[in-house]
Design a protein around this motif. Structure first.
Motif, PDB file in Angstrom:
ATOM      1  N   GLU A  71      19.521  57.775  11.072  1.00 14.09           N
ATOM      2  CA  GLU A  71      18.581  58.818  11.498  1.00 14.09           C
ATOM      3  C   GLU A  71      18.114  59.622  10.283  1.00 14.09           C
ATOM      4  OE1 GLU A  71      20.143  61.042  14.800  1.00 14.09           O
ATOM      5  OE2 GLU A  71      20.543  59.230  15.987  1.00 14.09           O
ATOM      6  N   CYS A  72      17.196  58.997   9.541  1.00 16.56           N
ATOM      7  CA  CYS A  72      16.761  59.513   8.238  1.00 16.56           C
ATOM      8  C   CYS A  72      16.233  60.939   8.295  1.00 16.56           C
ATOM      9  CB  CYS A  72      15.690  58.592   7.663  1.00 16.56           C
ATOM     10  SG  CYS A  72      16.222  56.873   7.464  1.00 16.56           S
ATOM     11  N   GLU A  73      15.719  61.353   9.439  1.00 16.93           N
ATOM     12  CA  GLU A  73      15.152  62.694   9.526  1.00 16.93           C
ATOM     13  C   GLU A  73      16.198  63.786   9.352  1.00 16.93           C
ATOM     14  OE1 GLU A  73      16.096  61.318  13.762  1.00 16.93           O
ATOM     15  OE2 GLU A  73      15.220  60.453  11.932  1.00 16.93           O
ATOM     16  N   HIS A  74      17.484  63.424   9.459  1.00 17.23           N
ATOM     17  CA  HIS A  74      18.543  64.420   9.266  1.00 17.23           C
ATOM     18  C   HIS A  74      18.667  64.852   7.812  1.00 17.23           C
ATOM     19  CE1 HIS A  74      21.030  63.526  13.173  1.00 17.23           C
ATOM     20  NE2 HIS A  74      19.793  63.884  13.407  1.00 17.23           N
ATOM     21  N   ARG A  75      18.082  64.080   6.882  1.00 18.84           N
ATOM     22  CA  ARG A  75      18.106  64.397   5.456  1.00 18.84           C
ATOM     23  C   ARG A  75      19.530  64.629   4.945  1.00 18.84           C
ATOM     24  NH1 ARG A  75      13.133  65.444   2.966  1.00 18.84           N
ATOM     25  NH2 ARG A  75      14.448  65.423   1.097  1.00 18.84           N
ATOM     26  N   HIS A  76      20.364  63.613   5.125  1.00 19.17           N
ATOM     27  CA  HIS A  76      21.704  63.671   4.544  1.00 19.17           C
ATOM     28  C   HIS A  76      21.589  63.600   3.026  1.00 19.17           C
ATOM     29  CE1 HIS A  76      22.640  62.513   8.663  1.00 19.17           C
ATOM     30  NE2 HIS A  76      21.942  61.423   8.485  1.00 19.17           N
ATOM     31  N   SER A  77      22.477  64.280   2.334  1.00 24.24           N
ATOM     32  CA  SER A  77      22.507  64.153   0.873  1.00 24.24           C
ATOM     33  C   SER A  77      23.665  63.289   0.396  1.00 24.24           C
ATOM     34  CB  SER A  77      22.588  65.530   0.208  1.00 24.24           C
ATOM     35  OG  SER A  77      23.818  66.174   0.521  1.00 24.24           O
ATOM     36  N   VAL A  78      24.582  62.968   1.316  1.00 23.44           N
ATOM     37  CA  VAL A  78      25.742  62.131   0.986  1.00 23.44           C
ATOM     38  C   VAL A  78      25.868  61.025   2.029  1.00 23.44           C
ATOM     39  CG1 VAL A  78      28.235  62.056   0.603  1.00 23.44           C
ATOM     40  CG2 VAL A  78      26.946  64.093  -0.059  1.00 23.44           C
ATOM     41  N   TYR A  79      26.018  59.784   1.547  1.00 25.28           N
ATOM     42  CA  TYR A  79      26.234  58.639   2.421  1.00 25.28           C
ATOM     43  C   TYR A  79      27.568  57.990   2.019  1.00 25.28           C
ATOM     44  CZ  TYR A  79      21.298  59.068   3.607  1.00 25.28           C
ATOM     45  OH  TYR A  79      20.079  59.536   4.037  1.00 25.28           O
ATOM     46  N   ILE A  80      28.450  57.792   3.004  1.00 21.89           N
ATOM     47  CA  ILE A  80      29.757  57.187   2.739  1.00 21.89           C
ATOM     48  C   ILE A  80      29.860  55.894   3.549  1.00 21.89           C
ATOM     49  CG2 ILE A  80      32.246  57.507   2.743  1.00 21.89           C
ATOM     50  CD1 ILE A  80      31.805  60.506   2.705  1.00 21.89           C
ATOM     51  N   ILE A  81      30.017  54.779   2.861  1.00 19.25           N
ATOM     52  CA  ILE A  81      30.073  53.466   3.502  1.00 19.25           C
ATOM     53  C   ILE A  81      31.531  53.076   3.704  1.00 19.25           C
ATOM     54  CG2 ILE A  81      29.492  51.020   3.253  1.00 19.25           C
ATOM     55  CD1 ILE A  81      27.101  51.922   1.515  1.00 19.25           C
ATOM     56  N   THR A  82      31.919  52.867   4.977  1.00 18.39           N
ATOM     57  CA  THR A  82      33.316  52.557   5.305  1.00 18.39           C
ATOM     58  C   THR A  82      33.441  51.312   6.178  1.00 18.39           C
ATOM     59  OG1 THR A  82      33.383  53.873   7.341  1.00 18.39           O
ATOM     60  CG2 THR A  82      33.805  55.043   5.278  1.00 18.39           C
ATOM     61  N   VAL A  83      32.429  50.452   6.162  1.00 18.03           N
ATOM     62  CA  VAL A  83      32.449  49.280   7.045  1.00 18.03           C
ATOM     63  C   VAL A  83      33.494  48.275   6.594  1.00 18.03           C
ATOM     64  CG1 VAL A  83      30.032  49.562   7.701  1.00 18.03           C
ATOM     65  CG2 VAL A  83      30.610  48.165   5.700  1.00 18.03           C
ATOM     66  N   GLY A  84      33.826  47.320   7.472  1.00 22.75           N
ATOM     67  CA  GLY A  84      34.885  46.359   7.208  1.00 22.75           C
ATOM     68  C   GLY A  84      34.494  45.291   6.205  1.00 22.75           C
TER      69      GLY A  84
END
Length: 451
Positions: free
Chosen positions: A79-92
């Motif tokens: 949901e790009c409109e939230h304008r996160h400044s940090v993305y953390i990838i935790t997938v398997g």
């Protein structure tokens, strides 16, 4: 609590499995505004009812708290409109059929991040990965976006069953290409834990994670190798371990037992694969994994031979498997990588006409049934009328179980096999026609036939 002025307060966590869910809830509880991304509909359905999809002490309560405070949202996309400044990838990062680590889920998650990326955003890879994945897989996908970004590898090292506690206590490893990026990641995680450890490269952090779990796997393998030797002698491996390290600080050998779970069954293979690409063969690591993976076959063969040596052991026995989760301390309902599965497969091949039951102190009955076993509501129900009961994990209920009473409820001949040496086989006093046998003590079997 996170100050309102903190610039990296909006975080997107991609992957809401064990690692992602506990991290997302802990960060939201610390004051971050967290959005979780998950593609599995069953997990999203549970979250919609305020429930996590796995057992973890304290998680359900903290999840309800952060949902109620409006600090945690979730969906199928970032949901790009939230304008996160940090993305953390935790997938398997599971292994494929050839035993090589898959990166397709990491690549898919990274592409999702790339679509939302803005100049100056931070991307943190937290999944367990092969050496070079941060720089060689994730970064090129993000580079293609044309945006400026910071990237770091910050491994998860928590123990299932106490993840929320350890997120606030364990040092967090930070691996980044520059000190500025490392300082930024350190500041983010500093709101969870008081200690962060900055290392010089992402590869260093990737290796630290793999070394942590591989060290444990190799150590357990040595203990299981000693159990092999004790099995061929009238010696108890548990006695060797316990007596040998009592008051002696230079030996800390664990008890033998099954070695599995979502990390230990996988991470040594990932380390071996990455090292091989750099021209290094990790022989001790490979040998340790071989010992641990061979154990179900060896034990099932022993149990089959023992059953065939008993007069009156039925052709269609009732066999109960107890302790199905991959571990019992701290308790969990996680069946990923459980050694109960290969043990079950090996026993089923040798006892094709058997009737099967399953008991676990935490795993839900529907999961036990999906495992291929008829659920038993209690240990008493699991062993009643059984010819063979196998203790597969180290949950405390097995340490305190009333062994003579349970054995008296078994069919004759009947025996209990314990992978975890909860009792001293030389001291237990069981009814006629029953026996207790522990891993590392096969040569000391004392079976009293019914009169």
């Amino acid at each position: 609590m996170l100050p309102n002025s903190f610039p990296d307060r909006n975080v997107c966590v991609l992957g809401l499995g064990y690692v992602g869910m506990t991290l997302a809830v802990a960060m939201a509880d610390a004051g971050f505004q967290v959005h979780g991304v998950e593609i599995r509909g069953d997990i999203l359905d549970k979250l919609a009812h305020g429930l996590p999809h796995f057992h973890e002490p304290g998680l359900a309560e903290r999840l309800r708290h952060v949902l109620g405070r409006g600090r945690f949202s979730f969906g199928r996309t970032p949901e790009c409109e939230h304008r996160h400044s940090v993305y953390i990838i935790t997938v398997g990062t599971p292994l494929d059929r050839m035993g090589r680590v898959r990166t397709d889920m990491i690549e898919a998650a990274t592409r999702q991040v790339a679509e939302c990326l803005n100049d100056g955003d931070m991307v943190i890879l937290r999944s367990t990965v092969k050496l070079g994945t941060t720089r060689g897989v994730v970064k090129p996908i993000l580079d293609a976006s044309g945006k400026r970004f910071d990237i770091a590898f910050c491994p998860e090292r928590t123990l299932e069953g106490q993840a929320l506690v350890e997120l606030e206590q364990l040092p967090q490893i930070i691996g980044a290409e520059s000190m500025d990026v490392a300082a930024r990641a350190s500041q983010i995680f500093g709101f969870l834990t008081p200690t962060t450890v900055k290392v010089s490269t992402p590869e260093t952090a990737e290796l630290i994670k793999l070394v942590d779990n591989t060290y444990r796997d190799v150590t357990f393998a040595f203990s299981n190798e000693i159990a092999r030797l004790c099995n061929s002698l009238e010696i108890s491996a548990a006695e060797v371990v316990r007596a040998g390290k009592l008051g002696y600080p230079r030996t800390n050998l664990p008890l033998p037992g099954p070695v599995g779970g979502p990390c230990l069954e996988k991470d040594p293979h990932i380390l071996i694969e990455g090292a091989r690409e750099h021209g290094v063969e990790l022989e001790i690591t490979a040998a340790g994994r071989h010992v641990n993976e061979a154990q179900p076959h060896e034990v099932a063969g022993f149990l089959h031979s023992l059953a065939n040596s008993m007069q009156g052991f039925p052709r269609e026995p009732t066999i109960s498997l107890m302790g199905l989760a991959f571990k019992g301390r701290p308790e969990t309902d996680d069946l990923r990588g459980t050694m109960a599965k290969p043990v079950f497969d090996e026993l089923r091949a040798r006892f094709p006409a058997a009737r099967w039951r399953g008991f676990d102190a935490v795993v839900a009955p529907e999961q036990i049934r999906a495992f291929g076993l008829e659920p038993a509501a209690s240990m008493d129900g699991a062993v009643r009328g059984a010819n063979l009961a196998v203790i597969l994990n180290n949950h405390p209920v097995f340490t305190s179980m009333p062994l003579p009473d349970l054995a008296s409820r078994m069919d004759r001949p009947g025996f209990i096999y314990d992978f975890w040496n909860n009792f001293n086989s030389r001291e237990v006093d069981l009814p006629e026609g029953t026996a207790y046998i522990a891993l590392g003590g096969h040569g000391a079997v004392r079976f009293a036939h019914a009169g």
